[in-house]
Write an enzyme that holds these catalytic residues in place. Structure first.
Site, PDB file in Angstrom:
ATOM      1  N   ASP A  48       0.858  -1.184   0.000  1.00  0.00           N
ATOM      2  CA  ASP A  48       0.000   0.000   0.000  1.00  0.00           C
ATOM      3  C   ASP A  48       0.898   1.239   0.000  1.00  0.00           C
ATOM      4  O   ASP A  48       1.836   1.321   0.787  1.00  0.00           O
ATOM      5  CB  ASP A  48      -0.898  -0.015   1.241  1.00  0.00           C
ATOM      6  CG  ASP A  48      -2.026   0.997   1.182  1.00  0.00           C
ATOM      7  OD1 ASP A  48      -1.773   2.154   0.788  1.00  0.00           O
ATOM      8  OD2 ASP A  48      -3.147   0.641   1.554  1.00  0.00           O
ATOM      9  N   ASN A  96     -13.481  -3.682   2.770  1.00  0.00           N
ATOM     10  CA  ASN A  96     -14.588  -2.737   2.925  1.00  0.00           C
ATOM     11  C   ASN A  96     -15.492  -2.748   1.691  1.00  0.00           C
ATOM     12  O   ASN A  96     -15.001  -2.867   0.571  1.00  0.00           O
ATOM     13  CB  ASN A  96     -14.045  -1.321   3.126  1.00  0.00           C
ATOM     14  CG  ASN A  96     -13.123  -1.218   4.315  1.00  0.00           C
ATOM     15  OD1 ASN A  96     -13.347  -1.837   5.337  1.00  0.00           O
ATOM     16  ND2 ASN A  96     -12.064  -0.433   4.180  1.00  0.00           N
ATOM     17  N   GLN A 133     -14.843   2.203   1.999  1.00  0.00           N
ATOM     18  CA  GLN A 133     -14.255   1.885   0.699  1.00  0.00           C
ATOM     19  C   GLN A 133     -14.033   3.176  -0.084  1.00  0.00           C
ATOM     20  O   GLN A 133     -14.947   3.989  -0.229  1.00  0.00           O
ATOM     21  CB  GLN A 133     -15.156   0.936  -0.096  1.00  0.00           C
ATOM     22  CG  GLN A 133     -14.526   0.454  -1.393  1.00  0.00           C
ATOM     23  CD  GLN A 133     -15.401  -0.541  -2.144  1.00  0.00           C
ATOM     24  OE1 GLN A 133     -16.582  -0.721  -1.839  1.00  0.00           O
ATOM     25  NE2 GLN A 133     -14.821  -1.195  -3.132  1.00  0.00           N
ATOM     26  N   HIS A 189     -10.715  -5.132  -2.899  1.00  0.00           N
ATOM     27  CA  HIS A 189      -9.350  -5.352  -2.454  1.00  0.00           C
ATOM     28  C   HIS A 189      -9.366  -5.719  -0.983  1.00  0.00           C
ATOM     29  O   HIS A 189     -10.293  -5.373  -0.256  1.00  0.00           O
ATOM     30  CB  HIS A 189      -8.458  -4.139  -2.725  1.00  0.00           C
ATOM     31  CG  HIS A 189      -8.967  -2.858  -2.143  1.00  0.00           C
ATOM     32  ND1 HIS A 189     -10.042  -2.166  -2.675  1.00  0.00           N
ATOM     33  CD2 HIS A 189      -8.543  -2.135  -1.087  1.00  0.00           C
ATOM     34  CE1 HIS A 189     -10.249  -1.070  -1.964  1.00  0.00           C
ATOM     35  NE2 HIS A 189      -9.353  -1.034  -0.984  1.00  0.00           N
ATOM     36  N   HIS A 209      -7.081  -5.654   2.503  1.00  0.00           N
ATOM     37  CA  HIS A 209      -5.931  -5.116   3.218  1.00  0.00           C
ATOM     38  C   HIS A 209      -5.398  -6.176   4.176  1.00  0.00           C
ATOM     39  O   HIS A 209      -6.177  -6.816   4.888  1.00  0.00           O
ATOM     40  CB  HIS A 209      -6.325  -3.889   4.048  1.00  0.00           C
ATOM     41  CG  HIS A 209      -6.778  -2.736   3.230  1.00  0.00           C
ATOM     42  ND1 HIS A 209      -5.919  -1.772   2.766  1.00  0.00           N
ATOM     43  CD2 HIS A 209      -8.015  -2.386   2.787  1.00  0.00           C
ATOM     44  CE1 HIS A 209      -6.592  -0.869   2.081  1.00  0.00           C
ATOM     45  NE2 HIS A 209      -7.869  -1.219   2.067  1.00  0.00           N
TER      46      HIS A 209
END
Length: 137
Positions: A30, A86, A93, A99, A101
């Site tokens: 990230d 999310n 989101q 995606h 995390h």
């Protein structure tokens, strides 16, 4: 999706620091991490959220998230790992490509992903029944 930043990363149009990749999933660091080693797992097939993604694609991504979590534990000897996903703006989101995390956690760190526990509702049986009535198995 031509305007999706994650699709552009998957296509190689935007550079990323890849930690894992196979034919279905790409996992990258990230660029705005909650903690050092924060990884984002991206299914290569575009789906905005959990409501759009196929069960097969989601399963593959979750399996990769588990492998990444194990690698983070070995790499950083962290005390725990958050695996978060999310769905929708109200849920946090911000990029509408599903995606996951994967965030290494340490006792006393300042990462905040939680909520304040509320009081146990008095209507739990009714709530469970209402959800069961709409559950598609």
């Amino acid at each position: 999706m031509s305007d999706c930043i994650f699709c552009k990363i998957i296509a190689g149009e935007i550079p990323s620091s890849t930690v894992y990749e196979d034919e279905d999933v790409k996992a990258i660091l990230d660029v705005n991490p909650a903690a050092k080693g924060h990884v984002i797992v991206l299914p290569k097939t575009h789906a905005a959220d959990v409501f759009e993604i196929s069960d097969e694609s989601l399963s593959k991504a979750v399996c990769v998230a588990k492998k990444i979590a194990a690698a983070l534990k070995k790499t950083y000897n962290c005390d725990g790992v958050n695996i978060l996903q999310n769905n929708g703006e109200a849920a946090g989101q911000t990029v509408f490509h599903l995606h996951i995390h994967v965030i290494p956690r340490f006792k006393g760190d300042t990462v905040s992903v939680g909520w304040k526990p509320g009081e146990m509702p008095s209507d739990m049986a009714e709530t469970a029944e209402a959800i069961r009535a709409n559950l598609e198995v």
